[in-house]
Write an enzyme that holds these catalytic residues in place. Structure first.
Site, PDB file in Angstrom:
ATOM      1  CG  HIS C 160      15.783  -4.870 -25.545  1.00 47.03           C
ATOM      2  ND1 HIS C 160      14.920  -5.916 -26.241  1.00 47.03           N
ATOM      3  CD2 HIS C 160      15.193  -3.697 -26.071  1.00 47.03           C
ATOM      4  CE1 HIS C 160      13.851  -5.164 -27.160  1.00 47.03           C
ATOM      5  NE2 HIS C 160      13.963  -4.074 -26.840  1.00 47.03           N
ATOM      6  CG  HIS C 208      18.080  -4.489 -29.252  1.00 44.26           C
ATOM      7  ND1 HIS C 208      17.210  -5.632 -29.450  1.00 44.26           N
ATOM      8  CD2 HIS C 208      16.967  -3.476 -29.438  1.00 44.26           C
ATOM      9  CE1 HIS C 208      15.954  -5.154 -29.397  1.00 44.26           C
ATOM     10  NE2 HIS C 208      16.096  -3.848 -29.356  1.00 44.26           N
ATOM     11  CG  HIS C 223      10.440  -0.483 -24.688  1.00 46.78           C
ATOM     12  ND1 HIS C 223      11.046   0.549 -26.031  1.00 46.78           N
ATOM     13  CD2 HIS C 223      11.224  -1.470 -25.163  1.00 46.78           C
ATOM     14  CE1 HIS C 223      11.537  -0.378 -26.891  1.00 46.78           C
ATOM     15  NE2 HIS C 223      11.783  -1.339 -26.264  1.00 46.78           N
ATOM     16  CG  HIS C 255      10.545  -2.893 -33.589  1.00 50.02           C
ATOM     17  ND1 HIS C 255       9.985  -1.632 -33.497  1.00 50.02           N
ATOM     18  CD2 HIS C 255      10.468  -3.587 -32.578  1.00 50.02           C
ATOM     19  CE1 HIS C 255       9.544  -1.683 -32.441  1.00 50.02           C
ATOM     20  NE2 HIS C 255       9.895  -2.973 -31.656  1.00 50.02           N
ATOM     21  CE1 TYR C 264       8.194  -1.242 -28.209  1.00 51.42           C
ATOM     22  CE2 TYR C 264       7.493   0.670 -29.389  1.00 51.42           C
ATOM     23  CZ  TYR C 264       8.521  -0.058 -29.027  1.00 51.42           C
ATOM     24  OH  TYR C 264      10.046   0.083 -29.397  1.00 51.42           O
ATOM     25  CD  GLU C 274       9.502  -4.374 -28.229  1.00 51.92           C
ATOM     26  OE1 GLU C 274      10.875  -4.332 -27.551  1.00 51.92           O
ATOM     27  OE2 GLU C 274       9.588  -4.071 -29.400  1.00 51.92           O
TER      28      GLU C 274
END
Lengths: 316, 316, 316, 316
Positions: C160, C208, C223, C255, C264, C274
């Site tokens: 993503h 996501h 990112h 997260h 990251y 990431e």
């Protein structure tokens, strides 16, 4: 280390039927690193990546699988002399004698003897160091946590052997009383649980450095075990073994004894290997853990709670 | 979800011989949460902690183990109507009919039918949500990554079933053509590898949502599988199972098919469960992976590379 | 996939200042595989090992870092046509147009447009497949769980992007209403928590597929994220990054949003990458998780519970 | 253990400002188990679950945070007498004296002294054992790998302390020459790298049992560290800390020194704690690893490669 000065299992010498196949297994699959070769005696010397000493595994090509001998590194030449005398004095061992320095590459003289279960053991104090390739600015300077270029399972250390023999009491007496090992765990059986069936002995903070199982044989080899850093590395080991069509005996699973997380497999000659991680931190004042024979299954393979057919019947 | 609007396996209804023993297993050991009980029909409804819907597992006490039925949640009442009509039109299923809303607590009407392999399946669109207890400032507000107070293995979701039956082709046709599932993996055999022996079907990005194995039986249940988040949780599951003396079938190990990391075990009635983690992300444009029958061992148990006795012979 | 037929993020095109340094990073450190090179446009095409499509990352050498565009694969040419028309009809986007087949190697025509936050996006339906090198008896036949010879971090998939822009509402409306994405999580703020500050959108069962953060900028790139299989692989990634003296932004950590386990870091041009693992399984009927601005720290970096300086201020 | 008979860090006595808040932290969050309480001296005694001895942590409520003293268990009363004499003879320590048996519950007499860096240390040989609750058929009979009912982070052992003080050379000399510790790792600095800045000392096969950092202070406490079994448990620890809003200092990350995987955090009084896993197996013949001051960042926090502000400035 033990108060006697015994540091650790320093080497295991394993007989293999075909050196080429053996090296494919021990180097490409298990991930050991070849450090020397002696064509005259058909021997190859190897180390695991995180060991500093010149070698910890000796393969010898011959016509019968099994273990030639296991060696113990002690902390000084003085300790070596002292323990050699103590072994002699104990009257527990046979075939005592000295092996000249250099018979193993980069290694001082070794004192050899046969323990009551019929296994040949050695003590030695001196071995050259070749390092672990982690230093970035010198051999032991500003190291990385692991070196580049590891192969296969990438076992980090030779850890212990499990050995089968009849006179368990004799070998346990030797390791406890002469070498100062602690009895971390034991399996007991017999009509009144009066017989020690298995002994897991430690000269360190590891849960075991050598183990013996009582069996009506002499000098038999159940497995040599190598250390991994995590349960995920045990999974990775299983994947590598399957990819190479290596015969897996059992696992991944947990041992009841030592709590270690493990997978057993066979080298091409039929010698059993283990890679494992985990287990508790052992101290000499830790109570001995005891397993009763009716819980032997869970003691060995904690998840299945039963032995597989091979555990008691297949050894070399 | 599939373009047809099928979201996921919404429930599995399992027959158990003794509800008290079953609840000890499914609640204390597997870690599901009881959400409702129906004494009249001797049923208990449960959910896994990370599911939001009211329930995903239905246990029914009776005198024979096995699966009553499996239910699929679809995205809307319109989809439910449409797919019910499509099932009827397909001519592939028998015993079609509607179950009234409320027959399952907090659940709308369900469309029930028997698929070619003899398994009873259902579609439904509506089920109340009870949440996953992660919100700290409200049900879905500022959540923690996991809730407090989980029990035992703490499986996070009901994931899929593996089912045995004769008319594999029929059930595969139904799921692919009517329900829009993708064939993520297949096992093929027969003299010219012309027979599909196993089919792993996905309506999602998971490697499978249901799987069928061809076997000369009708409507048989191999296992219901529940999701864990990591390989270490699979180890933990093995430890919990052993501590509770739950019968373990096989594992921890890796599956070749789906790459998942797994352990199989039996509930007290003999129904097989699985908990697993891992596997790839599936998409409809991902090529179907194919296993040939001679590699069936590695396909199922990647490390051992051979089936254990129970895999093909023990089901309910 | 979404009911609209959007499958997944199909590519991200990233601008780099020095291609040689970029390839050292993306190939040797991140572990992507180069599949094509176009000297005329100074572009290199890469894929992650477990992707089947020809490429998912496009690097272009130029004098300014950032994201050129992000591409979405849809399930068919018909869907592509339909969605292109829907984008036009929505009136939400600017700079609409078609890119000819072949402008990306092995790729059909792409429909390009600029979304309200100022990011260039594309839809495409056709891309050649090069496989994931796991098949042992053919490309997708009797696969191993992972291929030999992976490098560095060995990221398995492009997963993503997180993007910064002002008109968050517009981009969210586009992805939800035109592309059928679900709003998995949101961050809300403002005096009465009436402003959406962040939106995490999914067209799949992943937590996501794209995320937007409201910021007074246009078309900015926070990112690109790549998937790993486990928390131990995140540790390994951190080790590989340190060994290569790659600049790490934050992590390993968890997260709050998506529950993912993450690290990251920056490519040599300053573009943030990431690698992560974990997160829940998302379904369209899962309630949206909401984070309030006062919990933003925990939402982003669950352990530290506060943002680091770079999170809001450093992007390209 | 060291050849001198020093077994391990046997206890750390920590000053806390509020006992109720401290117990919430050490019991509910860190997962220690309370074993005794002494209202007169405002002390509470705790142990980690996998320790057998009666206690390893002593909390004392007072008005200033920090470490009261650290205790070392030796293998016998004879060793205790011998080492007490050796300490006296060394002339390195001040404030020598004996603490009567029973001043700590279940504990024999302790020999107390202040080491050159200003830290109060103790030696003791006798402490009652309360076990680790793993035996299923008796205290140490047929054990499970872990006990039921653990809380929070569930740290398994008190492992080591890191201490700050000026006369590093003196304390290192004491631990190496009198107590027989090995110098596993060191940090060196100064114009010609001639100054030892940090020393990591081991009396076991662990990478360290105590560490000293040179700093212009006396008797300061940087952290007490507790052992976890895996990197996933470090993640779990981070989650537990965040859920309890415990102040996290840094991590999860890897240390360069010792290779351990770690997270640092603060108790409610501002005393730093660590939980960690991993690290190599240390032997006295392992070469000392050396870090140069310019690599101090990577030495401490291997991923970030730089110290955070707190590492050198915050201690108690």
């Amino acid at each position: 280390m033990a108060l006697t000065g015994v540091l650790r299992p320093g080497h295991v010498a394993i007989r293999v039927l075909d050196m080429k196949a053996a090296l494919k297994h021990y180097v490409d699959v298990l991930g050991l690193i070849e450090t020397a070769r002696d064509p005259t005696t058909r021997r190859v010397f190897l180390k695991a990546w995180d060991e500093h000493d010149h070698h910890s595994v000796v393969l010898r090509e011959t016509d019968r699988a099994g273990m030639d001998y296991m060696g113990w590194k002690v902390d000084s030449p003085a300790t070596l002399k002292k323990l050699a005398a103590d072994v002699e004095k104990s009257g527990l061992c046979s075939d005592l004698g000295w092996i000249a320095a250099g018979e193993h590459p980069a290694t001082g003289e070794r004192f050899r003897f046969t323990v009551p279960t019929g296994h040949v053991m050695e003590l030695f104090a001196e071995r050259g160091q070749v390092g672990n390739d982690c230093g970035t600015d010198g051999p032991n300077l500003n190291p990385t946590p692991w070196p580049d270029g590891l192969k296969g399972i990438a076992a980090s250390r030779f850890d212990h052997c499990l050995l089968y023999g009849e006179d368990l009491d004799g070998s346990v007496k030797l390791f406890r009383e002469v070498f100062g090992f602690g009895l971390a765990e034991q399996v007991i059986g017999g009509p009144d649980n009066e017989v020690m069936i298995g002994a897991f002995l430690s000269c360190s903070n590891k849960a075991h450095d050598v183990a013996f199982i009582r069996a009506p044989v002499k000098g038999k080899f159940h497995h040599a075990s190598f250390e991994l850093g995590s349960w995920e590395k045990v999974l990775h080991a299983g994947d590598v073994l399957s990819r190479n069509k290596t015969s897996i005996d059992l696992g991944p699973t947990r041992h009841g004894i030592t709590r270690g997380e493990t997978i057993y497999f066979f080298d091409p000659s039929g010698n059993r290997n283990e890679v494992f991680c985990g287990g508790y931190i052992y101290y000499p004042d830790k109570p001995t853990l005891t397993w009763t024979e009716d819980e032997l299954g869970a003691a060995i393979f904690y998840h299945d709670r039963k032995l597989n057919d091979a555990f008691l019947s297949v050894f070399t």
